[in-house]
Design an enzyme around this catalytic site. Structure first.
Site, PDB file in Angstrom:
ATOM      1  N   SER A  11       6.806   6.297 -13.614  1.00  0.00           N
ATOM      2  CA  SER A  11       8.202   6.717 -13.487  1.00  0.00           C
ATOM      3  C   SER A  11       9.133   5.530 -13.323  1.00  0.00           C
ATOM      4  O   SER A  11      10.354   5.667 -13.434  1.00  0.00           O
ATOM      5  CB  SER A  11       8.379   7.671 -12.295  1.00  0.00           C
ATOM      6  OG  SER A  11       8.104   6.999 -11.075  1.00  0.00           O
ATOM      7  N   CYS A  74       0.215   5.207 -12.551  1.00  0.00           N
ATOM      8  CA  CYS A  74       0.856   5.726 -11.338  1.00  0.00           C
ATOM      9  C   CYS A  74      -0.199   6.532 -10.592  1.00  0.00           C
ATOM     10  O   CYS A  74      -0.813   7.439 -11.163  1.00  0.00           O
ATOM     11  CB  CYS A  74       2.046   6.606 -11.704  1.00  0.00           C
ATOM     12  SG  CYS A  74       2.728   7.570 -10.323  1.00  0.00           S
ATOM     13  N   CYS A 186      -0.262   2.899  -4.073  1.00  0.00           N
ATOM     14  CA  CYS A 186       0.901   3.127  -4.930  1.00  0.00           C
ATOM     15  C   CYS A 186       1.095   1.874  -5.776  1.00  0.00           C
ATOM     16  O   CYS A 186       1.080   0.756  -5.240  1.00  0.00           O
ATOM     17  CB  CYS A 186       2.150   3.411  -4.111  1.00  0.00           C
ATOM     18  SG  CYS A 186       3.675   3.524  -5.090  1.00  0.00           S
TER      19      CYS A 186
END
Length: 270
Positions: A11, A74, A186
């Site tokens: 994203s 991701c 992350c």
């Protein structure tokens, strides 16, 4: 593009450590990084919504670039949508999940820390990873979702004071639990790895999935693509943004430093 590229989806800019490592390993191939900035951040989306968003983004990637594979760069998107993507599209997918397995292999019963977005920390998939790969380990999970927005705005140029403000609480929890290592769960967090390490101290190791994922990308690319063929110049790699807003400065810096062609998703293939 002369050859089918490797595509990467996130994203935002979090997945660039995987893009960079794979590009170094396979410099003779074209690489397309799709930053789905219109849907940023993935980490705050409900699972069903996120799965639909990621499926739509991959559909666009395939239509515009015909990639040989898609790297879902991701953690949250991989955890939520990878199975659905593999069931929907007839091409290989490489996912990015928290590196629980290598952390358990290296540091045994731990305790092991995991710092990630709230969505990743809460997802049953992560609990399943722990049961499967670290059943004897004590895993301490903390969320630092506010860090993603700051890294997205600034990239690796985020100030030390900002990082300290966001990370002070999660790092204090991990320190109290005396973890032996911390998994960066992350992709955005890898951009500030050095600062996280400085806050944890040299006695705590950091673990991420970049090396393992890169090996998998090379394997999926296959023997036919693992060695460069004679070429006067490397193929052009591309940064695609899905948002119509002005291109953020962090992306301009990333594209300039890597020699990437910047492209808008609505424009179709370059």
């Amino acid at each position: 593009m002369a050859s089918r590229p490797i595509a990467y989806l996130d994203s935002g800019l979090g997945g660039f450590p995987y893009f960079d490592a794979s590009r170094r390993a396979l410099p003779h191939l074209a690489h397309v990084y799709y930053a789905d900035t219109a849907s940023f951040p993935y980490g705050e989306r409900a699972p069903a919504e996120l799965s639909a968003i990621v499926t739509s983004a991959v559909d666009r990637l395939i239509a515009d670039f015909d990639p040989m594979m898609v790297v879902v760069a991701c953690n949250t998107a991989s955890v939520v949508a990878l199975d659905a993507l593999r069931a929907t599209f007839a091409l290989p997918f490489v996912g990015v999940v928290p590196a629980i397995k290598p952390a358990a292999e290296r540091y045994g019963t731990g305790p092991i820390g995991l710092i990630a977005t709230t969505r990743t920390v809460e997802d049953p998939y992560v609990s399943a990873l722990i049961r499967r790969y670290a059943p004897e380990s004590r895993v301490v999970m903390v969320a630092a979702g506010g860090l993603v927005d700051r890294i997205e705005r600034n990239g690796a140029d985020i100030s030390a004071s900002e990082l300290n403000d966001v990370l002070r609480g999660p790092i204090a929890t991990l320190a109290t639990e005396r973890v032996r290592c911390v998994v960066l769960g992350c992709t955005h967090f890898i951009h500030v790895r050095n600062h996280v390490q400085s806050m944890l101290g040299d006695g705590v190791a950091l673990v991420d999935s970049v090396e393992g994922v890169t090996r998998q990308i090379v394997r999926v690319a296959g023997a036919d693509n693992s060695q460069p063929s004679p070429s006067p110049s490397p193929p052009q790699s591309v940064l695609v943004l899905s948002s119509r807003a002005e291109i953020p400065a962090a992306y301009e810096r990333i594209a300039r430093s890597r020699g990437l062609l910047v492209h808008r998703a609505e424009e179709g293939a370059p």
